[in-house]
Scaffold this active site. Sequence first.
Site, short mmCIF file in Angstrom:
data_model
loop_
_atom_site.label_atom_id
_atom_site.label_comp_id
_atom_site.label_asym_id
_atom_site.label_seq_id
_atom_site.Cartn_x
_atom_site.Cartn_y
_atom_site.Cartn_z
N ILE A 1 -79.01 24.90 -63.42
CA ILE A 1 -77.78 25.08 -63.38
C ILE A 1 -77.10 24.54 -64.83
O ILE A 1 -76.32 24.92 -65.51
CB ILE A 1 -76.87 24.47 -62.29
CG1 ILE A 1 -77.18 25.46 -60.80
CG2 ILE A 1 -75.25 24.30 -62.41
CD1 ILE A 1 -76.72 24.72 -59.65
N ARG B 1 -85.40 24.62 -59.38
CA ARG B 1 -86.38 23.82 -58.92
C ARG B 1 -86.25 22.94 -57.85
O ARG B 1 -86.79 22.67 -56.78
CB ARG B 1 -86.92 23.04 -60.24
CG ARG B 1 -88.45 22.37 -60.10
CD ARG B 1 -88.86 21.89 -61.07
NE ARG B 1 -88.23 20.49 -61.47
CZ ARG B 1 -88.48 19.54 -62.35
NH1 ARG B 1 -89.60 19.91 -63.06
NH2 ARG B 1 -87.86 18.51 -62.49
N ALA B 2 -84.81 22.34 -58.09
CA ALA B 2 -84.28 21.32 -57.18
C ALA B 2 -84.18 21.94 -55.85
O ALA B 2 -84.48 21.45 -54.83
CB ALA B 2 -83.10 20.48 -57.69
N LYS C 1 -73.85 14.27 -50.86
CA LYS C 1 -72.69 15.08 -51.46
C LYS C 1 -71.27 15.13 -51.18
O LYS C 1 -70.45 14.93 -52.12
CB LYS C 1 -73.03 16.48 -51.45
CG LYS C 1 -74.45 17.03 -52.24
CD LYS C 1 -74.41 16.79 -53.70
CE LYS C 1 -75.59 17.49 -54.41
NZ LYS C 1 -75.72 17.30 -55.65
N ASP D 1 -84.32 9.00 -67.10
CA ASP D 1 -84.58 8.84 -65.86
C ASP D 1 -83.60 8.00 -65.03
O ASP D 1 -83.74 6.62 -65.59
CB ASP D 1 -86.15 8.32 -65.46
CG ASP D 1 -86.57 8.15 -64.06
OD1 ASP D 1 -85.63 8.22 -63.28
OD2 ASP D 1 -87.74 8.11 -63.75
N TYR E 1 -80.07 21.28 -44.82
CA TYR E 1 -79.80 20.38 -46.02
C TYR E 1 -79.74 19.04 -46.03
O TYR E 1 -79.64 18.23 -46.70
CB TYR E 1 -78.03 20.77 -46.57
CG TYR E 1 -77.97 20.76 -47.78
CD1 TYR E 1 -78.36 21.13 -48.70
CD2 TYR E 1 -76.31 19.90 -48.15
CE1 TYR E 1 -78.01 20.86 -49.98
CE2 TYR E 1 -76.19 19.52 -49.39
CZ TYR E 1 -76.85 20.02 -50.34
OH TYR E 1 -76.52 19.63 -51.72
N ILE F 1 -78.48 28.67 -55.57
CA ILE F 1 -78.97 29.38 -56.67
C ILE F 1 -80.52 28.68 -56.72
O ILE F 1 -80.67 27.59 -56.38
CB ILE F 1 -78.52 28.83 -58.20
CG1 ILE F 1 -76.73 29.28 -58.17
CG2 ILE F 1 -79.27 29.44 -59.40
CD1 ILE F 1 -76.13 28.89 -59.39
N LYS F 2 -81.38 29.51 -56.96
CA LYS F 2 -82.85 29.31 -56.93
C LYS F 2 -83.23 28.50 -58.14
O LYS F 2 -83.71 28.89 -59.07
CB LYS F 2 -83.63 30.68 -56.73
CG LYS F 2 -85.27 30.15 -56.31
CD LYS F 2 -85.62 31.31 -55.61
CE LYS F 2 -87.24 30.87 -54.84
NZ LYS F 2 -87.61 31.86 -53.90
#
Length: 261
Positions: free
Chosen positions: A27, A201-202, A169, A71, A162, A198-199
Amino acid sequence: MTTIIPAAATLEGKKGLVLGIANDQSIAWGCARAFRALGADLAVSYLNDKAKRFVEPLAEQLEAEIFEPVDVTGEGELKAIFEKIEQKWGKLDFALHSIAFAPKDDLHGRVVDCSREGFQMAMDVSCHSFIRMARYAEPLMKDGGSLFTMSYFGANRVIDNYGVMGPVKAALEASVRYLAAELGPKGIRVHAISPGPIKTRAASGIAHFDELMEKAAERAPEQRLVTIEEVGYTTAFLATDGAKGITGSTTYVDCGYSIVG
């Protein structure tokens, strides 16, 4: 015929930071492309050496003027990129936080069974790092600016699988409201963006995520899933002067799924 873009709809001359690009499905990548398309100069982070090979070609496409490792669990790394921005630009107009993490055992289990350590890590990476970002950005936003973070509908409704990220969140969205109230007098707007699934990596770490996407596409009024490009251009608009009257809210970019749940 020459296309004229109104001044309020451009980011020409603006300087922005993008945290959280992992690859070209992120994103944050969709947002970064939109920021750049509207004329912004960008600073881009990457997580570590392993991630660098995926992010560096993207940073080159964006002609990123600053490219640094961040990081947020590392001592001083987040602060360091802001020091680099101050040295090179002397100001910042917007910053995007697209970072979230929870240990797999805590993410896949029940909230009631979440470990203290897992909860603390999820809150630190996914929420408190946004607060820290705001703290470092504030002195650089001398003429006002915009801060963005990424949320999800699970902050307000229980979403299967979730787990602990729902409470995290929710805390993030509450932080957006408080930061907006505190920084508003300086002309700094604060936004939570809540995309539909949305697909990325996270997202792959969420159990049965394909089923969640299928359900969202079926139930959304537009009967489809949102794209990273659509999330990006919505976010970029909110960074423009044309959105100066908007702050402190959660903006849903989910093809309407949030109105039907």
